[in-house]
Design an enzyme around this catalytic site. Structure first.
Site, PDB file in Angstrom:
ATOM      1  N   LYS A  38      54.242 -34.665  24.401  1.00  0.00           N
ATOM      2  CA  LYS A  38      52.986 -34.885  23.664  1.00  0.00           C
ATOM      3  C   LYS A  38      52.142 -33.623  23.594  1.00  0.00           C
ATOM      4  CE  LYS A  38      51.654 -38.188  26.385  1.00  0.00           C
ATOM      5  NZ  LYS A  38      52.849 -38.230  27.239  1.00  0.00           N
ATOM      6  N   THR A  39      51.963 -32.982  24.745  1.00  0.00           N
ATOM      7  CA  THR A  39      51.127 -31.782  24.770  1.00  0.00           C
ATOM      8  C   THR A  39      51.793 -30.673  23.951  1.00  0.00           C
ATOM      9  OG1 THR A  39      50.300 -32.451  26.915  1.00  0.00           O
ATOM     10  CG2 THR A  39      49.939 -30.160  26.313  1.00  0.00           C
ATOM     11  N   ASP A 225      44.085 -34.386  23.525  1.00  0.00           N
ATOM     12  CA  ASP A 225      45.163 -34.672  24.486  1.00  0.00           C
ATOM     13  C   ASP A 225      44.659 -35.723  25.479  1.00  0.00           C
ATOM     14  OD1 ASP A 225      47.588 -34.497  25.751  1.00  0.00           O
ATOM     15  OD2 ASP A 225      47.345 -32.449  26.506  1.00  0.00           O
ATOM     16  N   GLU A 226      45.561 -36.417  26.139  1.00  0.00           N
ATOM     17  CA  GLU A 226      45.226 -37.409  27.180  1.00  0.00           C
ATOM     18  C   GLU A 226      44.186 -38.417  26.683  1.00  0.00           C
ATOM     19  OE1 GLU A 226      46.890 -37.252  30.017  1.00  0.00           O
ATOM     20  OE2 GLU A 226      47.406 -35.153  30.381  1.00  0.00           O
ATOM     21  N   GLN A 256      49.481 -43.901  31.680  1.00  0.00           N
ATOM     22  CA  GLN A 256      48.914 -42.829  32.509  1.00  0.00           C
ATOM     23  C   GLN A 256      47.398 -42.867  32.536  1.00  0.00           C
ATOM     24  OE1 GLN A 256      50.895 -38.854  32.547  1.00  0.00           O
ATOM     25  NE2 GLN A 256      51.976 -39.660  30.776  1.00  0.00           N
ATOM     26  N   ARG A 601      55.802 -36.284  37.496  1.00  0.00           N
ATOM     27  CA  ARG A 601      55.516 -34.843  37.552  1.00  0.00           C
ATOM     28  C   ARG A 601      56.759 -34.069  37.929  1.00  0.00           C
ATOM     29  NH1 ARG A 601      52.511 -34.867  34.157  1.00  0.00           N
ATOM     30  NH2 ARG A 601      53.039 -37.057  34.110  1.00  0.00           N
TER      31      ARG A 601
HETATM   32  P1  ATP Z   1      52.565 -35.800  30.128  1.00  0.00           P
HETATM   33  O1  ATP Z   1      52.536 -37.216  29.668  1.00  0.00           O
HETATM   34  O2  ATP Z   1      52.991 -35.690  31.552  1.00  0.00           O
HETATM   35  O3  ATP Z   1      51.321 -35.053  29.790  1.00  0.00           O
HETATM   36  P2  ATP Z   1      53.802 -34.714  27.799  1.00  0.00           P
HETATM   37  O4  ATP Z   1      54.277 -35.863  26.986  1.00  0.00           O
HETATM   38  O5  ATP Z   1      52.566 -34.047  27.397  1.00  0.00           O
HETATM   39  O6  ATP Z   1      53.773 -35.127  29.319  1.00  0.00           O
HETATM   40  P3  ATP Z   1      54.942 -32.079  27.702  1.00  0.00           P
HETATM   41  O7  ATP Z   1      54.262 -31.539  28.906  1.00  0.00           O
HETATM   42  O8  ATP Z   1      54.489 -31.664  26.374  1.00  0.00           O
HETATM   43  O9  ATP Z   1      55.002 -33.678  27.807  1.00  0.00           O
HETATM   44  O10 ATP Z   1      56.498 -31.802  27.784  1.00  0.00           O
HETATM   45  C1  ATP Z   1      57.239 -32.052  28.983  1.00  0.00           C
HETATM   46  C2  ATP Z   1      58.317 -30.990  29.150  1.00  0.00           C
HETATM   47  O11 ATP Z   1      59.322 -31.205  28.177  1.00  0.00           O
HETATM   48  C3  ATP Z   1      57.793 -29.591  28.938  1.00  0.00           C
HETATM   49  O12 ATP Z   1      58.433 -28.746  29.837  1.00  0.00           O
HETATM   50  C4  ATP Z   1      58.193 -29.302  27.507  1.00  0.00           C
HETATM   51  O13 ATP Z   1      58.344 -27.932  27.271  1.00  0.00           O
HETATM   52  C5  ATP Z   1      59.524 -30.030  27.404  1.00  0.00           C
HETATM   53  N1  ATP Z   1      59.879 -30.452  26.026  1.00  0.00           N
HETATM   54  C6  ATP Z   1      59.134 -31.199  25.199  1.00  0.00           C
HETATM   55  N2  ATP Z   1      59.775 -31.402  24.027  1.00  0.00           N
HETATM   56  C7  ATP Z   1      60.962 -30.770  24.126  1.00  0.00           C
HETATM   57  C8  ATP Z   1      62.095 -30.596  23.248  1.00  0.00           C
HETATM   58  N3  ATP Z   1      62.116 -31.128  22.044  1.00  0.00           N
HETATM   59  N4  ATP Z   1      63.134 -29.873  23.710  1.00  0.00           N
HETATM   60  C9  ATP Z   1      63.113 -29.337  24.944  1.00  0.00           C
HETATM   61  N5  ATP Z   1      62.095 -29.450  25.809  1.00  0.00           N
HETATM   62  C10 ATP Z   1      61.023 -30.154  25.411  1.00  0.00           C
HETATM   63 MG    MG Z   2      50.733 -33.755  28.407  1.00  0.00          MG
END
Ligand code: ATP
Ligand code: MG
Length: 749
Positions: A38-39, A225-226, A256, A601
């Site tokens: 997402k981020t 975000d969040e 979350q 995490r």
């Molecule tokens: P959270 O809910 O914990 O905030 P999030 O959904 O924001 O998580 P991110 O932090 O954006 O997730 O991504 C999690 C990990 O996955 C990061 O290391 C990111 O670089 C990697 N990632 C995300 N999308 C891809 C992709 N398409 N290919 C490879 N790695 C990815």
């Molecule tokens: Mg995130």
């Protein structure tokens, strides 16, 4: 022609992620589980907006949950689009609202150099008001009052919006009145508290359509975000700002949502479609962060929550290693074991900064700090509130008075630090005069200095101090803020004060003051620095390369580490008894979401541990494992039982909390309290099974007698009214009659 779609940061994305990044216009919600990107999507979409020329950096507003997250997003953006990233308005709700308030402060009766007061100043101010209003501050503490006002502000309530139901429960219905006085005192002090930042923004927008319109014209795109952790005020604020362009993209995860206790409304995310009927909703299901086993643990724990949209995370990554479940004797053993595991991981090449210990309660970090120091593991307590340290607050208070002489709380703080012989009778006199004439403490001091009210030596000292402030205020205009700070701390005698202090921590305090001066250099001026530090909330300091992070689960949101340790999975500690007592099932489900955040995490290795005994507020208590442990999939666990804990651990595993939680379909706080008695009885039953081993506990096998005065850490002082084996009926002075287990009771001295 610029084409973001050829860039690696786009081509690496999966299809739904790409879809989100390509959708530049209109409302968009990305609602997905942890680690699904997402981020990353939010950042890529922001880059795409700018890369494609759809808009200008200064027409975009991106909101993150912490200042640290904002910094990270800016860095990532900079690598994608270069220095123009700096023109994007990127920050937390509070930092953005603080800026908007500075631009329009007069409308709410402040001036643009208003001060943001810290939580402890807030409590001090409330204390003064409550004492003046004859409120029993032992019964209704200023801290609790600040919580009440804070929660009203989270909900967007001004005093006139607080109804009787919300008012009557605190200070016998006088809370609203205190709220009114408090707001008017803040105005006199030209100050705002955290909650005010957004509340004042709302007032400005709601009453001044032209001002709102100017922001509508300025901010054309919103990224958040969040989103699951926004409270009502933040939600209203966003809705007002985005109502015209409707170009709003929010990302979040209902599982979350962990800030309900601070007023977050997970309903905001669920309401998105209603607020923006044309909204596009994108779901991401593939987790890129964790191994299969870690994900299956996360899925399994969170599936016990009833209030959720229900989504499963999947990964194409390997299953990875089993989750280590570790049972230990006590907190010291737990720290020792985790230290040992960290050393092992380090030996196989996992870097220290890729490891984190995530605790439920801040006090848990102490054991780890002690152990890590002992064996030389470099660590950083992330979110340790540097700016809340005594010497830092003192030093800042000097700077705040220079910046804003009306800052009474700051002046009162340092008027006698270092000691100048100005006692409470003098400060009370100044206070009374200031209150009576509705002027600031500083002005009152100036006026009184022109009379004969003060004793001659007090008068001389105060005159000197006021002269020094005049002098420093002039200096501020000509020298840099770091030079000014050095001068002020020297000339005021504050540095000397700590140099002469013989306690062991005085050297550390002097170091901290130096660090404070260093930190100032990165800012344009004193005002910019002071604003920054008032906004730096918990969780914002980062671990440097090579350090293990030690932090709370709340502060770990959005972060990831190769190896994660989750200690203290014991009933009462995690889930926190307080959450359950106060909020019943809602509290329990929020605790479970916190467990989900913690588990997700971890990238590769996850360690969960619990102790058989825990010392809480100096009292040893037998503990039983968290109900969340029984929610982990057994086949993914590697159970480690330390030393002679075999029997204890197996009795732990038999303990069926589910029985209790399953019955609690619609329980409120009262019901929970009733159940808790049952829990503590079971708790005792369970711990008494392992009493043979529990040497520590036996030291508490004191003989209790009728009429003895005793102390219980939760219920306070009371008198024993009946003894039934190890169960005591006690009439507590404040909490009424309760039946408790003798091991939780201390004889009063
Ligand atoms: P959270 O809910 O914990 O905030 P999030 O959904 O924001 O998580 P991110 O932090 O954006 O997730 O991504 C999690 C990990 O996955 C990061 O290391 C990111 O670089 C990697 N990632 C995300 N999308 C891809 C992709 N398409 N290919 C490879 N790695 C990815
Ligand atoms: Mg995130």
């Amino acid at each position: 022609m610029n084409n973001f779609y050829n860039q690696k940061s786009f081509t690496d994305l999966n299809d739904p992620q790409k879809e989100a990044v390509k959708t530049l216009e209109g409302p968009l919600l990305v609602l997905s589980g942890a680690g699904t990107g997402k981020t990353r999507v939010l950042t890529a979409r922001l880059a795409n907006l700018l890369y494609s020329g759809a808009t200008n950096p200064w027409n975009v507003l991106a909101v993150t949950f912490t200042n640290k997250a904002a910094k990270e997003m800016k860095l990532r953006l900079e690598t994608l689009i270069g220095p123009s990233a700096n023109s994007v308005w990127l920050g937390t709700f509070h930092s953005i609202a603080a800026k908007i308030l500075r631009q329009n402060a007069e409308i709410v009766g402040l001036t643009s150099n208003y001060t943001i007061i810290t939580p402890d100043d807030q409590v001090r101010l409330l204390k003064q008001i409550m004492v003046d209003e004859n409120i029993d501050i032992k019964k209704f503490t200023p801290k609790a009052m600040s919580g009440v006002i804070g929660s009203w502000k989270d909900k967007g309530y001004k005093p006139e919006n607080v109804d009787n139901i919300n008012n009557d429960f605190f200070a016998n219905g006088k809370a609203v009145n205190i709220y009114i006085i408090y707001q008017s005192r803040l105005k006199t002090l030209n100050s705002a508290d955290f909650g005010d930042l957004l509340m004042h923004n709302l007032t400005i927008f709601q009453h001044n359509p032209d001002i709102l319109n100017s922001y509508h014209n300025k901010i054309l795109y919103f990224l958040v975000d969040e989103y699951q952790d926004t409270n009502t005020t933040q939600y209203l604020w966003l809705r007002l700002l985005a109502e015209k362009s409707k170009n709003i993209c929010c990302v979040g995860d209902d599982d979350q949502s962990i800030y309900g206790w601070r007023g977050a409304q997970v309903g905001n995310i669920l309401r998105f479609e209603k607020d923006y009927p044309s909204a596009k909703i994108i779901k991401l299901e593939e987790n890129y962060r964790s191994t299969g086993k870690i994900l299956s643990a996360a899925n399994s724990v969170i599936s016990n929550n009833k209030e959720r949209l229900g989504k499963e995370l999947r990964t194409s990554a390997a299953d990875g290693e089993k989750i280590e479940l570790i049972a230990v004797w006590d907190g010291i053993e737990e720290a020792r074991r985790i230290g040992y595991e960290i050393e092992n991981l380090s030996n196989v090449g996992i870097r220290h900064d890729q490891m984190a210990v995530l605790v439920r309660a801040g006090h848990q970090t102490r054991y780890f700090e002690e152990r890590f120091i002992e064996i030389g593991i470099p660590y950083k307590v992330v979110g340790a509130k540097f700016y809340e340290r005594l010497e830092i607050r003192d030093a800042l208070a000097y700077l705040r008075v220079i910046q804003q002489p009306n800052d009474d709380l700051a002046l009162e703080r340092i008027i006698n630090i270092p000691k100048r012989g100005i006692g409470p009778s003098t400060t009370n006199m100044i206070h009374r005069y200031a209150r009576k004439n509705e002027i600031s403490f500083f002005s009152a001091t100036e006026v009184l200095l022109s009379t004969d009210e003060f004793r001659p030596n007090v008068k001389k000292t105060l005159q000197n101090l006021i002269n020094q402030f005049y002098h420093w205020t002039k200096e501020e205009k000509v020298i840099s803020q770091t030079e000014l700070a050095m001068k002020v701390f020297e000339e005021s005698g504050y540095i000397e004060y700590w140099q002469n202090d013989k306690s062991i921590d005085s050297e550390g305090r002097l170091e901290n003051i130096k660090e404070l001066i260093n930190a100032m250099s990165g800012f344009e001026n004193l005002a910019g620095f002071l604003e920054h530090i008032s906004l730096v909330m918990d969780g914002d300091t980062e671990a440097e390369a090579g350090e293990v992070s030690l932090m709370t689960l709340h502060a770990a949101k959005g972060l990831e580490f190769d190896a994660v340790f989750l200690p203290g999975w014991e009933e009462g500690l995690f889930p926190s008894q307080r959450s359950i007592d106060e909020l019943g099932l809602i509290g329990l489900e929020e605790e479970r979401r916190l467990a989900y955040v913690g588990i997700t995490r971890a990238r590769k290795k996850l360690f969960i541990s619990y102790t058989a005994n825990r010392q809480i507020h100096g009292l040893w208590q037998g503990s039983i494992p968290s109900r969340f442990i029984s929610e982990l999939p057994k086949e993914d666990l590697n159970e480690n039982i330390e030393g002679n804990l075999g029997a204890a651990a197996s009795s732990h595993r038999q303990f069926e909390f589910n029985q209790i939680s399953n019955q609690n379909n619609n329980y409120g706080p009262g019901f929970i309290r009733a159940k808790k008695n049952k829990i503590s009885t079971l708790n005792h039953y369970n711990s008494s099974k392992r009493d043979n081993q529990n040497k520590i506990k036996s030291s508490f096998a004191t003989q209790f007698k009728l009429s003895q005065r005793v102390f219980h850490q939760k219920f306070g002082m009371g008198t024993i009214i009946s003894v039934d084996g190890d169960k005591l009926d006690i009439a507590f002075d404040k909490a009424g009659e309760k039946r408790v287990i003798s091991s939780y009771i201390k004889l009063s001295e």
